[in-house]
Motif scaffolding. Structure first.
Motif, short mmCIF file in Angstrom:
data_model
loop_
_atom_site.label_atom_id
_atom_site.label_comp_id
_atom_site.label_asym_id
_atom_site.label_seq_id
_atom_site.Cartn_x
_atom_site.Cartn_y
_atom_site.Cartn_z
N GLU A 112 0.82 -1.21 0.00
CA GLU A 112 0.00 0.00 0.00
C GLU A 112 0.86 1.26 0.00
O GLU A 112 0.51 2.27 -0.64
CB GLU A 112 -0.93 -0.01 1.22
CG GLU A 112 -1.92 1.14 1.27
CD GLU A 112 -2.85 1.05 2.45
OE1 GLU A 112 -3.65 1.99 2.64
OE2 GLU A 112 -2.80 0.04 3.19
N SER A 113 1.97 1.20 0.70
CA SER A 113 2.87 2.36 0.73
C SER A 113 3.76 2.44 -0.52
O SER A 113 4.42 3.46 -0.74
CB SER A 113 3.76 2.29 1.97
OG SER A 113 4.64 1.17 1.91
N GLY A 114 3.78 1.38 -1.32
CA GLY A 114 4.60 1.36 -2.54
C GLY A 114 6.02 0.89 -2.31
O GLY A 114 6.79 0.73 -3.27
N ARG A 115 6.38 0.65 -1.06
CA ARG A 115 7.75 0.26 -0.75
C ARG A 115 8.08 -1.13 -1.31
O ARG A 115 9.18 -1.36 -1.82
CB ARG A 115 7.95 0.28 0.76
CG ARG A 115 9.35 -0.06 1.23
CD ARG A 115 9.41 -0.06 2.74
NE ARG A 115 10.67 -0.58 3.24
CZ ARG A 115 10.90 -0.90 4.52
NH1 ARG A 115 9.93 -0.71 5.41
NH2 ARG A 115 12.06 -1.38 4.89
N LEU A 116 7.11 -2.06 -1.22
CA LEU A 116 7.36 -3.41 -1.69
C LEU A 116 7.54 -3.45 -3.21
O LEU A 116 8.46 -4.11 -3.71
CB LEU A 116 6.19 -4.31 -1.27
CG LEU A 116 6.32 -5.80 -1.64
CD1 LEU A 116 7.55 -6.41 -1.00
CD2 LEU A 116 5.05 -6.56 -1.22
N GLN A 117 6.71 -2.74 -3.94
CA GLN A 117 6.82 -2.73 -5.40
C GLN A 117 8.14 -2.13 -5.86
O GLN A 117 8.79 -2.64 -6.78
CB GLN A 117 5.66 -1.95 -6.04
CG GLN A 117 4.29 -2.56 -5.79
CD GLN A 117 3.61 -1.99 -4.57
OE1 GLN A 117 4.21 -1.91 -3.50
NE2 GLN A 117 2.37 -1.58 -4.71
N ASP A 118 8.54 -1.01 -5.23
CA ASP A 118 9.80 -0.37 -5.61
C ASP A 118 10.99 -1.30 -5.35
O ASP A 118 11.89 -1.42 -6.20
CB ASP A 118 9.98 0.93 -4.83
CG ASP A 118 8.96 2.00 -5.23
OD1 ASP A 118 8.38 1.86 -6.33
OD2 ASP A 118 8.74 2.94 -4.44
N SER A 119 10.99 -1.96 -4.20
CA SER A 119 12.09 -2.87 -3.87
C SER A 119 12.11 -4.06 -4.81
O SER A 119 13.17 -4.50 -5.27
CB SER A 119 11.96 -3.35 -2.41
OG SER A 119 12.03 -2.25 -1.51
N LEU A 120 10.92 -4.60 -5.11
CA LEU A 120 10.84 -5.75 -6.00
C LEU A 120 11.31 -5.40 -7.40
O LEU A 120 12.05 -6.17 -8.04
CB LEU A 120 9.40 -6.27 -6.05
CG LEU A 120 9.12 -7.44 -6.99
CD1 LEU A 120 9.99 -8.64 -6.63
CD2 LEU A 120 7.64 -7.81 -6.95
N LEU A 121 10.93 -4.24 -7.90
CA LEU A 121 11.34 -3.82 -9.24
C LEU A 121 12.85 -3.66 -9.31
O LEU A 121 13.50 -4.10 -10.27
CB LEU A 121 10.65 -2.51 -9.61
CG LEU A 121 11.00 -1.92 -10.98
CD1 LEU A 121 10.62 -2.91 -12.09
CD2 LEU A 121 10.31 -0.58 -11.18
N THR A 122 13.45 -3.04 -8.30
CA THR A 122 14.89 -2.86 -8.27
C THR A 122 15.63 -4.19 -8.26
O THR A 122 16.58 -4.41 -9.01
CB THR A 122 15.30 -2.03 -7.04
OG1 THR A 122 14.65 -0.75 -7.09
CG2 THR A 122 16.80 -1.82 -7.00
N SER A 123 15.17 -5.11 -7.40
CA SER A 123 15.82 -6.42 -7.30
C SER A 123 15.66 -7.21 -8.60
O SER A 123 16.61 -7.86 -9.06
CB SER A 123 15.23 -7.22 -6.13
OG SER A 123 15.49 -6.58 -4.90
N ALA A 124 14.47 -7.17 -9.20
CA ALA A 124 14.23 -7.91 -10.43
C ALA A 124 15.11 -7.40 -11.56
O ALA A 124 15.66 -8.18 -12.35
CB ALA A 124 12.76 -7.83 -10.81
N LEU A 125 15.27 -6.08 -11.65
CA LEU A 125 16.11 -5.51 -12.71
C LEU A 125 17.57 -5.91 -12.52
O LEU A 125 18.27 -6.23 -13.50
CB LEU A 125 15.97 -3.99 -12.72
CG LEU A 125 14.63 -3.43 -13.23
CD1 LEU A 125 14.59 -1.93 -13.10
CD2 LEU A 125 14.40 -3.85 -14.68
N ARG A 126 18.05 -5.88 -11.28
CA ARG A 126 19.42 -6.31 -11.02
C ARG A 126 19.63 -7.77 -11.42
O ARG A 126 20.62 -8.12 -12.09
CB ARG A 126 19.74 -6.15 -9.54
CG ARG A 126 20.02 -4.73 -9.09
CD ARG A 126 20.15 -4.67 -7.58
NE ARG A 126 20.38 -3.31 -7.12
CZ ARG A 126 20.08 -2.87 -5.90
NH1 ARG A 126 19.54 -3.71 -5.01
NH2 ARG A 126 20.31 -1.62 -5.55
N ALA A 127 18.70 -8.63 -11.00
CA ALA A 127 18.84 -10.05 -11.29
C ALA A 127 18.78 -10.31 -12.80
O ALA A 127 19.58 -11.09 -13.34
CB ALA A 127 17.75 -10.84 -10.57
N LEU A 128 17.85 -9.67 -13.49
CA LEU A 128 17.70 -9.89 -14.93
C LEU A 128 18.91 -9.39 -15.71
O LEU A 128 19.36 -10.04 -16.66
CB LEU A 128 16.42 -9.22 -15.43
CG LEU A 128 15.11 -9.88 -15.02
CD1 LEU A 128 13.92 -9.03 -15.46
CD2 LEU A 128 15.00 -11.28 -15.60
#
Length: 281
Positions: A77-93
């Motif tokens: 709801e705060s957007g913190r989880l989505q931002d963290s997930l997007l950053t991690s996914a981009l690094r891994a990919l």
């Protein structure tokens, strides 16, 4: 006795053959179970819920599943989880893509040329004997603590399994195919395109499954090295403040990423290697 033998009809012989096939098929793993990949994780989740509900698991040590779900909802709801997930996914990919490309090119050069193998295989084996995570202090000195260090660390970890399994797949192709190609006058380029690369595909896809797991393992570590974003950074902050529920949310996200990535590779493997008949077919 001859009369009894004469009474056997062709239909009975077909039935006997069919029975033999059924018996032989029973030696395999059985029929494919729909959504079978999810049974194990769901069972673990059920055991976790039962242990938390009965008090067997201390919530101070491992938060309850419903608490974790509520925490994840609040973070989303705060957007913190989505931002963290997007950053991690981009690094891994990004690290996965670079590692797969480099590992594949090196494997092809080494697998198709004795000179290439002499130049490439030795350094790769040296790298294989040195854990990638042990190189992090040196990579920090060379590249700093920014994104470059994190992506390069992931790529180095990914490169080795891709190289090893693709190289093994190339060298496992039977020599009679090369002899046949020479007999009918097939060019080297056509032989590589039509025989060598498809023949190495099983090894490459097996290496890709290991590479995906390696990428996530490296991601977990590099995101806890002076990171300011990503799931690992979120877990590190939660650890400093004793927020067990947030830590578990991060671990669940890593687990889901691993399941999705491995499932995607297995799906690609089934589609790309549909011509192979194995016990899992």
């Amino acid at each position: 006795m001859s009369t009894l033998q004469a009474t056997h009809s062709p239909a009975q012989e077909v039935d006997a053959t069919s029975d033999d096939r059924v018996v032989r098929r029973r030696l395999g793993p059985g029929r494919r179970i729909p959504f079978g990949f999810a049974i194990g994780p769901v069972l673990l989740l059920a055991l976790w819920a039962v242990g938390s509900a009965t008090g067997f698991l201390d919530p101070r040590t491992l938060s309850e599943p419903w608490t974790v779900v509520a925490t994840a909802a609040g973070l989303a709801e705060s957007g913190r989880l989505q931002d963290s997930l997007l950053t991690s996914a981009l690094r891994a990919l990004l690290g996965l893509g670079i590692g797969v490309a480099v590992g594949t090119v090196l494997a092809v050069l080494s697998g198709l040329s004795r000179t290439g193998e002499a130049l490439i295989d030795g350094p790769i084996q040296v790298k294989r004997s040195i854990p990638t995570l042990a190189l992090i202090p040196l990579l920090i000195l060379w590249l700093g603590i920014g994104e470059e260090m994190k992506v390069v660390t992931i790529a180095l970890g990914v490169m080795v399994p891709i190289y090893i399994h693709t190289h093994n797949g190339l060298r496992s192709i039977e020599g009679r195919y090369a002899e046949l190609a020479e007999t009918i006058g097939v060019s080297r380029a056509e032989f590589i395109r039509a025989v060598v690369l498809p023949g190495a595909m099983p090894g490459f896809l097996l290496g890709l499954r290991f590479a995906v797991t390696t990428a996530l393992l490296a991601l977990v570590v590099v995101e806890q090295v002076n990171s300011t974003s990503g799931i690992g950074h979120m877990i590190t902050l939660a650890s400093n403040y004793g927020q067990t529920d947030v830590i578990v949310v991060g671990l669940v996200v890593y687990a889901v990423l691993g399941l999705v990535a491995d499932g995607s590779v297995r799906l690609i493997e089934r589609k790309a290697l549909s011509w192979r008949r194995t016990l899992a077919s």
